[in-house]
Design an enzyme around this catalytic site. Sequence first.
Site, PDB file in Angstrom:
ATOM      1  CD  GLU A  75      33.845 -11.875  60.497  1.00  0.00           C
ATOM      2  OE1 GLU A  75      34.974 -11.640  60.405  1.00  0.00           O
ATOM      3  OE2 GLU A  75      32.717 -11.361  61.317  1.00  0.00           O
ATOM      4  CG  ASP A 102      33.711  -7.688  60.223  1.00  0.00           C
ATOM      5  OD1 ASP A 102      34.835  -8.208  60.206  1.00  0.00           O
ATOM      6  OD2 ASP A 102      33.101  -8.327  61.279  1.00  0.00           O
ATOM      7  CB  ILE A 103      29.012 -10.281  59.963  1.00  0.00           C
ATOM      8  CG1 ILE A 103      28.609 -10.219  58.306  1.00  0.00           C
ATOM      9  CG2 ILE A 103      27.971 -10.860  60.532  1.00  0.00           C
ATOM     10  CD1 ILE A 103      28.239 -11.672  57.640  1.00  0.00           C
TER      11      ILE A 103
END
Length: 537
Positions: free
Chosen positions: A457, A414-415
């Site tokens: 994301e 996960d960014i």
Amino acid sequence: MNDESQKEKLRQHFARRVTTQARVVLDTWQNIHEDKALSGALRNEFAAAADKLVRYALRFEMAAHADAGKRILALLEHWPANTNLGDELERQLQDAIDTLSRSTLRRTDHQNAEAPHQFRRTPVYIALGNEEMASRLIRQLEFFGFRASAFATGDELIEACALHKPETILMDVNFGGSTNGGLATIEQLQERHDTPIPIIFMSDEDGSIETRLRASRCGGEEFFYPAVDPGQLIEKIETYTHGNTVEPYKVLVLDDSRAQAKYMETVLRKAGMTAHIITDPMQIIHALEEFSPEIIILDMYMPGCTGMEIARVIRQQDRFHSVPIIYLSAEEDVTKQLHAMSLGGDDFLTKPIDPKHLIATIHNRGRRARSLLALMIRDSLTGLFNHTHTLHLLDQEIVRARQKGQSLCFAMIDIDYFKKVNDTFGHPIGDRVLRSLSMFLKQRLRKTDHIGRYGGEEFAIILPDTRPSDARNVLNEIRERFSELQQPAGDQEFKVTFSCGVASWSDESSQSLCERADRALYTSKAEGRNCVTLAND
Ligand code: GH3
Ligand code: MG
């Protein structure tokens, strides 16, 4: 971070589980809706998805989603298993689905109109009479990372193609103001290229068969009439990009004659295809699972059963519903051939097989099947596998790991602070970051690893035959390299990091494995982000 905001973060994190599951429900409904004659086969999948949605929504206290899901489940009581969906119930379900999709719509972030400045893809050329439409399309395409240019005359277009061959050309049939001017330009253009450029034709005036034929003969892959929908156009272009990666076709041949099977194998291998041969019809299920063919060639008559019966069994499995099936036989009786086709075959080739004919048939069928499949299983922004397909692959790899006694790892990425990227630089730049991470992962991981876009994301990676410590090291290495990458935004640059959770499969369900990876990811977030956490067993 204090306790309250930690909790709020956690809540948001899990809220996404619910919206992701809602999208699975919406996707499945879309498939049901698209082909009601096949809806019976999807009924149970749809019910399972809705059930899971309700459970998640209740667990994470999202009332609107829970209510919408419950309404769908209540309506499903009136849809018996293995029957197709009726009209009245469809209307009621559509209503419930509309409610659900209203609760699921992503609040669009503040959009900064700035387009990305660097593109990796080869260009898309646009030759339309309508300038305003051309520039609108260019903006749309750039948003998806394509470099697009518009041309005013046929000569300019031909010149540009000589300098830089485009991925595809969008061409108005009547380009340049004259009837069929666009067709004439393309005919002239294709003569100069050894391999034809795929062309997307459009016309708002002429959808006649004569024009369509002429378009198709000079490389027209699509024909939009009377209008082009930008979303659809982008999906088409995306499909061609995937179609361009020339993976050999995986062809399964079932023929009880060993000599014939061997002959086919030689022909297919010579044409650069991957062939898997079986001579015993009873091996078919095993072969499907093991080999996952893209095209199946069936002998018509075998001892014990016919090719048609086997086709029916193959078609009963959701996964192989749309795999092209080609029959082989000495049968020249047209009525029987037609009957065979009606039972789920796509083509019929008569023995003795002409190798050229066989290969051409496989190419035609294979290409179509691949572009259809890409629409179903890939995410259009990144080209990675979508959520549903990633989970499907995970289930498949678990079966394989169990059979072979191998290890298997699942990672979730996960960014970090991605919302800030969007807020600061705009949504298009955010999208480009997602694509850059996706390309980065594709470059760094093995071909046997599966990479999916799990949600907004969030990415998921399946690493077959990998020990936990190796998975952690590989992902750590990727994490470090990625965090050094400069992300351009106009004349500025910035860096992005991600957090990762890895879980090693220990004889459990895919759901349990996902949940453990997800918890490990959350630990990475809680411990300050930009790190990789390995889940405990
Ligand atoms: P954290 O480090 O805790 O993960 O913080 P975050 O900001 O990355 O996480 P949060 O969940 O708060 O925000 C995720 C953001 O991702 C919000 C959403 O708008 C954005 N997003 C989701 N899908 C897309 C997409 O397809 N494109 C773009 N540009 N942004 C997206
Ligand atoms: Mg994030």
